[in-house]
Design an enzyme around this catalytic site. Structure first.
Site, PDB file in Angstrom:
ATOM      1  N   TYR A 197     -24.348   2.440   2.646  1.00  0.00           N
ATOM      2  CA  TYR A 197     -25.490   1.923   1.892  1.00  0.00           C
ATOM      3  C   TYR A 197     -26.238   3.093   1.246  1.00  0.00           C
ATOM      4  O   TYR A 197     -26.103   4.249   1.687  1.00  0.00           O
ATOM      5  CB  TYR A 197     -26.415   1.126   2.818  1.00  0.00           C
ATOM      6  N   ASP A 224     -19.720 -10.949   3.198  1.00  0.00           N
ATOM      7  CA  ASP A 224     -19.551 -12.388   3.445  1.00  0.00           C
ATOM      8  C   ASP A 224     -18.279 -12.893   2.766  1.00  0.00           C
ATOM      9  O   ASP A 224     -17.435 -13.521   3.384  1.00  0.00           O
ATOM     10  CB  ASP A 224     -20.760 -13.160   2.903  1.00  0.00           C
ATOM     11  N   GLN A 244      -9.020  -5.638  -2.396  1.00  0.00           N
ATOM     12  CA  GLN A 244      -9.247  -5.560  -0.946  1.00  0.00           C
ATOM     13  C   GLN A 244      -8.070  -4.961  -0.157  1.00  0.00           C
ATOM     14  O   GLN A 244      -8.278  -4.140   0.742  1.00  0.00           O
ATOM     15  CB  GLN A 244      -9.558  -6.961  -0.435  1.00  0.00           C
ATOM     16  N   ARG A 246     -19.047   0.415   6.549  1.00  0.00           N
ATOM     17  CA  ARG A 246     -20.371  -0.204   6.709  1.00  0.00           C
ATOM     18  C   ARG A 246     -20.209  -1.705   6.992  1.00  0.00           C
ATOM     19  O   ARG A 246     -19.088  -2.238   6.952  1.00  0.00           O
ATOM     20  CB  ARG A 246     -21.181   0.003   5.440  1.00  0.00           C
ATOM     21  N   GLY A 247     -21.332  -2.380   7.213  1.00  0.00           N
ATOM     22  CA  GLY A 247     -21.352  -3.839   7.266  1.00  0.00           C
ATOM     23  C   GLY A 247     -20.455  -4.422   8.337  1.00  0.00           C
ATOM     24  O   GLY A 247     -20.523  -4.048   9.502  1.00  0.00           O
ATOM     25  N   GLU A 248     -19.567  -5.321   7.908  1.00  0.00           N
ATOM     26  CA  GLU A 248     -18.718  -6.008   8.888  1.00  0.00           C
ATOM     27  C   GLU A 248     -17.235  -5.846   8.574  1.00  0.00           C
ATOM     28  O   GLU A 248     -16.437  -5.433   9.416  1.00  0.00           O
ATOM     29  CB  GLU A 248     -19.075  -7.499   8.928  1.00  0.00           C
ATOM     30  N   ASP A 249     -16.846  -6.172   7.351  1.00  0.00           N
ATOM     31  CA  ASP A 249     -15.405  -6.220   7.096  1.00  0.00           C
ATOM     32  C   ASP A 249     -14.766  -4.831   7.027  1.00  0.00           C
ATOM     33  O   ASP A 249     -13.711  -4.601   7.629  1.00  0.00           O
ATOM     34  CB  ASP A 249     -15.129  -6.995   5.794  1.00  0.00           C
ATOM     35  N   SER A 250     -15.381  -3.892   6.325  1.00  0.00           N
ATOM     36  CA  SER A 250     -14.778  -2.547   6.269  1.00  0.00           C
ATOM     37  C   SER A 250     -14.818  -1.898   7.650  1.00  0.00           C
ATOM     38  O   SER A 250     -13.922  -1.128   8.020  1.00  0.00           O
ATOM     39  CB  SER A 250     -15.494  -1.669   5.234  1.00  0.00           C
TER      40      SER A 250
HETATM   41  O1  TRH Z   1     -20.609  -5.061   1.535  1.00  0.00           O
HETATM   42  P1  TRH Z   1     -21.057  -4.985   2.933  1.00  0.00           P
HETATM   43  O2  TRH Z   1     -22.262  -4.193   3.180  1.00  0.00           O
HETATM   44  O3  TRH Z   1     -21.284  -6.420   3.499  1.00  0.00           O
HETATM   45  C1  TRH Z   1     -22.363  -6.772   4.335  1.00  0.00           C
HETATM   46  C2  TRH Z   1     -21.960  -7.076   5.718  1.00  0.00           C
HETATM   47  O4  TRH Z   1     -20.938  -8.005   5.793  1.00  0.00           O
HETATM   48  C3  TRH Z   1     -23.154  -7.580   6.491  1.00  0.00           C
HETATM   49  O5  TRH Z   1     -22.795  -7.890   7.803  1.00  0.00           O
HETATM   50  C4  TRH Z   1     -23.662  -8.800   5.802  1.00  0.00           C
HETATM   51  O6  TRH Z   1     -24.767  -9.281   6.452  1.00  0.00           O
HETATM   52  C5  TRH Z   1     -24.022  -8.414   4.405  1.00  0.00           C
HETATM   53  O7  TRH Z   1     -22.879  -7.913   3.748  1.00  0.00           O
HETATM   54  C6  TRH Z   1     -24.557  -9.584   3.655  1.00  0.00           C
HETATM   55  O8  TRH Z   1     -19.879  -4.345   3.814  1.00  0.00           O
HETATM   56  P2  TRH Z   1     -18.519  -4.965   4.347  1.00  0.00           P
HETATM   57  O9  TRH Z   1     -18.756  -6.035   5.332  1.00  0.00           O
HETATM   58  O10 TRH Z   1     -17.712  -3.845   4.770  1.00  0.00           O
HETATM   59  O11 TRH Z   1     -17.838  -5.613   3.089  1.00  0.00           O
HETATM   60  C7  TRH Z   1     -17.308  -4.853   2.046  1.00  0.00           C
HETATM   61  C8  TRH Z   1     -16.069  -5.523   1.481  1.00  0.00           C
HETATM   62  O12 TRH Z   1     -15.689  -4.880   0.285  1.00  0.00           O
HETATM   63  C9  TRH Z   1     -14.880  -5.455   2.417  1.00  0.00           C
HETATM   64  O13 TRH Z   1     -14.165  -6.678   2.375  1.00  0.00           O
HETATM   65  C10 TRH Z   1     -14.025  -4.349   1.823  1.00  0.00           C
HETATM   66  C11 TRH Z   1     -14.310  -4.546   0.368  1.00  0.00           C
HETATM   67  N1  TRH Z   1     -14.057  -3.384  -0.489  1.00  0.00           N
HETATM   68  C12 TRH Z   1     -13.049  -3.499  -1.424  1.00  0.00           C
HETATM   69  O14 TRH Z   1     -12.375  -4.541  -1.500  1.00  0.00           O
HETATM   70  N2  TRH Z   1     -12.817  -2.445  -2.249  1.00  0.00           N
HETATM   71  C13 TRH Z   1     -13.518  -1.280  -2.190  1.00  0.00           C
HETATM   72  O15 TRH Z   1     -13.242  -0.348  -2.964  1.00  0.00           O
HETATM   73  C14 TRH Z   1     -14.550  -1.171  -1.187  1.00  0.00           C
HETATM   74  C15 TRH Z   1     -15.342   0.106  -1.066  1.00  0.00           C
HETATM   75  C16 TRH Z   1     -14.794  -2.252  -0.371  1.00  0.00           C
END
Ligand code: TRH
Length: 379
Positions: A193, A17, A257, A273-277
């Site tokens: 996860y 988020d 990031q 995973r998730g959305e952003d990565s």
């Molecule tokens: O952390 P997430 O599992 O987030 C999830 C999803 O957004 C999901 O849709 C939502 O419902 C839930 O959260 C609440 O995975 P996501 O979306 O990939 O977000 C991870 C963020 O972390 C992304 O912006 C990349 C960042 N990141 C770093 O900045 N440095 C790192 O070393 C890593 C591994 C990730």
């Protein structure tokens, strides 16, 4: 005077988020010259992806964005010209009342979660009048096809990726304390996860003879538990290495990031995973494997299949089948140790496909610019 935007972000869990909101806030500021205030209720999560953030400051400026701690009760503030409610988080009642009281009502947008499902194009930009107040909220959906808002992509992202040559890559690995690549080595980033069937895949990697070896730079975080479970020893800090057969895991710090983006560019295959990565892996244009955020009643399986159908359309059938098989097994249906070899055998063709897929996504415009255009049409 600059147009003012407020982005409200309620961190449900993890980093997705705030990850999306932080990228959007920076891009609106830098590329569109807007005055952006980012309201976030969990500064500790924010500080993980933005390490220069102060995790206890009520208000701070970072990269030109005013970052405010969203606390209860919410003090009265003058609403901005455009208000983004990220992922249907509930705006403070006092803020909604203040919006309704303005002679020129703000543009109110609910920025939705990303999905490849067909219904998204039918709901994108739909208005939703407030039941009591003279306000209209619009739904705005990111997406992969025309008729959606597209994906977050900074103007400088793809040029930076292209400029990330071998020299830049070596410097990057050096900075992280990861050894230079060895001939025949496959480098894989791993972000998933705790529920991922890691043990099975690790066993396959450890025993594999082709490619010669697998190196996994793993950012500190949840995955580490599963990794140490497989190796049967504890990691004590970043920079450490664990090895079993052909697989080596190198623990790296949780990255800022934009550094995480580079990790995706520097690896041959990315587990995200998730959305952003997940989105960033698509801009990295490498083969990738997505672990979708699990939802009740397996609702996420529908989303997973919707994306798989889009992404694999146009692939030769055996390659599409290999992607479906590994992704499904990675998401709980099957054993990734069995589905990995066929997927890996398509690595070169999947890399080419990744380039074409990114070009296709590029043509949708980027989410921030699409939001700006939409908001201008509402004023
Ligand atoms: O952390 P997430 O599992 O987030 C999830 C999803 O957004 C999901 O849709 C939502 O419902 C839930 O959260 C609440 O995975 P996501 O979306 O990939 O977000 C991870 C963020 O972390 C992304 O912006 C990349 C960042 N990141 C770093 O900045 N440095 C790192 O070393 C890593 C591994 C990730």
């Amino acid at each position: 005077m600059k147009q003012r935007w407020d982005i409200f972000c309620n961190v449900v869990d993890n980093f997705g988020d705030i990850g999306v909101c932080w990228r959007l806030a920076r891009q609106l500021t830098l590329e569109h010259g807007l005055a952006v205030r980012l309201w976030v209720d969990d500064l500790a999560s924010f500080a993980r992806i933005a390490p220069d953030a102060d995790p206890v400051a009520a208000q701070q400026w970072l990269r030109g964005v005013e970052v405010c701690h969203w606390q209860q009760p919410f003090a009265w503030i003058e609403p901005a010209d455009v208000v983004i409610e990220a992922f249907a988080c509930q705006l403070p009642e006092a803020y909604i009342a203040a919006m309704a009281a303005l002679p020129q009502r703000p543009v109110w947008i609910n920025l939705e979660y990303l999905s490849a499902e067909n219904w998204v194009t039918g709901c994108h930009r739909l208005p939703s009048p407030h039941p009591r107040l003279p306000l209209v909220k619009h739904f705005f959906f990111p997406g992969f096809v025309p008729g959606t808002g597209g994906l977050l992509r900074e103007q400088a992202l793809l040029p930076a990726r292209s400029a990330f040559d071998n020299v830049a890559q070596s410097e990057f690995w050096q900075r992280l304390g990861v050894p230079a690549r060895r001939a025949g080595e496959l480098r894989i980033s791993l972000f998933c996860y705790g529920s991922a069937p890691l043990r099975d895949l690790f066993a396959a990697w450890a025993a594999s003879i082709v490619p010669v070896s697998v190196l996994l730079p793993v950012p500190q975080g949840s995955v580490v538990d599963a990794v140490t479970d497989f190796f049967g020893v504890e990691f004590s800090g970043a920079g450490e290495t664990l090895q079993s057969g052909q697989v080596t895991v190198r623990l790296i710090p949780f990255l800022e990031q934009t550094e995480y983006d580079k990790l995706l560019w520097a690896c041959d295959i990315n587990f995200v995973r998730g959305e952003d990565s997940f989105v960033r892996a698509q801009w990295a244009a490498r083969p990738f494997v997505w672990q979708i955020y699990p939802q009740a009643d397996n609702a996420h399986q529908v989303k997973l299949n919707a994306f798989l159908d889009l992404y694999t359309a146009g692939m030769p059938p055996d390659m599409a089948a290999a992607v479906h098989a590994l992704w499904h097994s990675w998401n709980g249906d099957g054993q990734p140790g069995n589905t990995w070899p066929t997927f890996a055998a398509h690595q070169a063709a999947l890399t080419q496909h990744g380039e074409k897929w990114a070009e296709q996504l590029y043509r949708l415009g980027d989410l921030a610019s699409n939001l700006v255009r939409f908001s201008r049409n509402q004023i």
